[in-house]
Scaffold this motif. Structure first.
Motif, PDB file in Angstrom:
ATOM      1  N   ASP A  23       0.800  -1.222   0.000  1.00 39.58           N
ATOM      2  CA  ASP A  23       0.000   0.000   0.000  1.00 39.58           C
ATOM      3  C   ASP A  23       0.833   1.273   0.000  1.00 39.58           C
ATOM      4  OD1 ASP A  23      -2.240  -1.629   0.064  1.00 39.58           O
ATOM      5  OD2 ASP A  23      -2.713  -1.226   2.178  1.00 39.58           O
ATOM      6  N   THR A  24       2.033   1.203   0.532  1.00 42.42           N
ATOM      7  CA  THR A  24       2.862   2.406   0.633  1.00 42.42           C
ATOM      8  C   THR A  24       3.894   2.501  -0.485  1.00 42.42           C
ATOM      9  OG1 THR A  24       4.410   1.312   2.150  1.00 42.42           O
ATOM     10  CG2 THR A  24       2.597   2.589   3.144  1.00 42.42           C
ATOM     11  N   SER A  26       5.862   3.566  -3.530  1.00 43.03           N
ATOM     12  CA  SER A  26       5.854   4.856  -4.227  1.00 43.03           C
ATOM     13  C   SER A  26       7.203   5.067  -4.902  1.00 43.03           C
ATOM     14  CB  SER A  26       5.606   5.986  -3.218  1.00 43.03           C
ATOM     15  OG  SER A  26       5.926   7.234  -3.786  1.00 43.03           O
ATOM     16  N   ALA A  88       1.879   3.999   7.039  1.00 40.77           N
ATOM     17  CA  ALA A  88       0.590   4.027   6.343  1.00 40.77           C
ATOM     18  C   ALA A  88       0.191   5.468   6.043  1.00 40.77           C
ATOM     19  CB  ALA A  88      -0.481   3.344   7.194  1.00 40.77           C
ATOM     20  N   GLU A  89      -0.413   5.671   4.869  1.00 40.06           N
ATOM     21  CA  GLU A  89      -0.855   7.013   4.448  1.00 40.06           C
ATOM     22  C   GLU A  89      -1.678   7.706   5.521  1.00 40.06           C
ATOM     23  OE1 GLU A  89      -0.567   9.217   1.766  1.00 40.06           O
ATOM     24  OE2 GLU A  89       0.837   7.821   0.880  1.00 40.06           O
ATOM     25  N   ASP A  90      -2.655   6.991   6.073  1.00 37.59           N
ATOM     26  CA  ASP A  90      -3.563   7.625   7.029  1.00 37.59           C
ATOM     27  C   ASP A  90      -2.952   7.826   8.412  1.00 37.59           C
ATOM     28  OD1 ASP A  90      -3.576   4.954   7.771  1.00 37.59           O
ATOM     29  OD2 ASP A  90      -5.751   4.816   7.973  1.00 37.59           O
ATOM     30  N   ARG A  92       0.258   9.203   8.606  1.00 30.90           N
ATOM     31  CA  ARG A  92       1.300  10.220   8.441  1.00 30.90           C
ATOM     32  C   ARG A  92       0.901  11.474   9.192  1.00 30.90           C
ATOM     33  NH1 ARG A  92       3.046   8.516   2.365  1.00 30.90           N
ATOM     34  NH2 ARG A  92       3.716   6.455   3.043  1.00 30.90           N
TER      35      ARG A  92
END
Length: 163
Positions: A23-24, A26, A88-90, A92
């Motif tokens: 999921d991360t 990039s 995780a994005e949420d 950060r």
């Protein structure tokens, strides 16, 4: 507000860490292609649970840091290297990355290391700023070392003393 909790990884973390890693992904930090099914295991012969610290927030796995040796040489055994970090994005902006870096530094020191190093892509300004704020300094740059997303990017070596 919950606190970030850092703990050693266990074999039970395989699936949440594998999912977090996918999921991360990039081009800001990855030099390998985007993961595609069928996915390989997160823990491998080279990188197992003892090489990872896990961040939990509100009872959920939200990050990890991988800590290992930069080389297999005995003459380099006093150095540990951050060989991966994901948040995780949420999660950060909650201090997860900073907590993981600090935990990696403490763990390296506890394992008897005198230095800790890492490599970060030159265009990854947020990670470079985090590492610098935690005492890491640029010790070398390999210009245009990687071709990522059609652009050449520098490989930046950072490190700090633990003594």
């Amino acid at each position: 507000m919950p606190e970030v909790h850092i703990r050693p990884a266990s074999p039970d973390d395989e699936e949440p860490l594998a999912r977090l890693d996918r999921d991360t992904w990039s081009p800001l930090h990855a030099v390998t292609p985007r993961p595609e099914p069928p996915y390989g295991p997160f823990f491998t012969e080279r990188w197992g649970p003892p090489d990872h610290l896990v961040a939990e927030y509100a009872g959920r796995v939200v990050g990890y840091v991988r800590l290992g040796f930069p080389t297999p040489l005995a003459s380099n055994a006093h150095v540990r290297q951050i060989a991966g970090l994901a948040v995780a994005e949420d999660a950060r902006g909650l201090g997860v990355g900073r907590a993981l870096v600090r935990a990696a530094v403490a763990e390296a020191r506890a394992r008897g290391a005198r230095r800790i190093t890492l490599r970060v892509l030159g265009h990854n300004a947020p990670a470079r700023a985090l590492y610098a704020s935690e005492g890491f300094v640029v010790e070398g740059v390999q210009p245009e070392e990687f071709l990522v997303g059609g652009a050449y990017v520098d490989d930046v070596m950072m490190g700090r003393s633990l003594v």
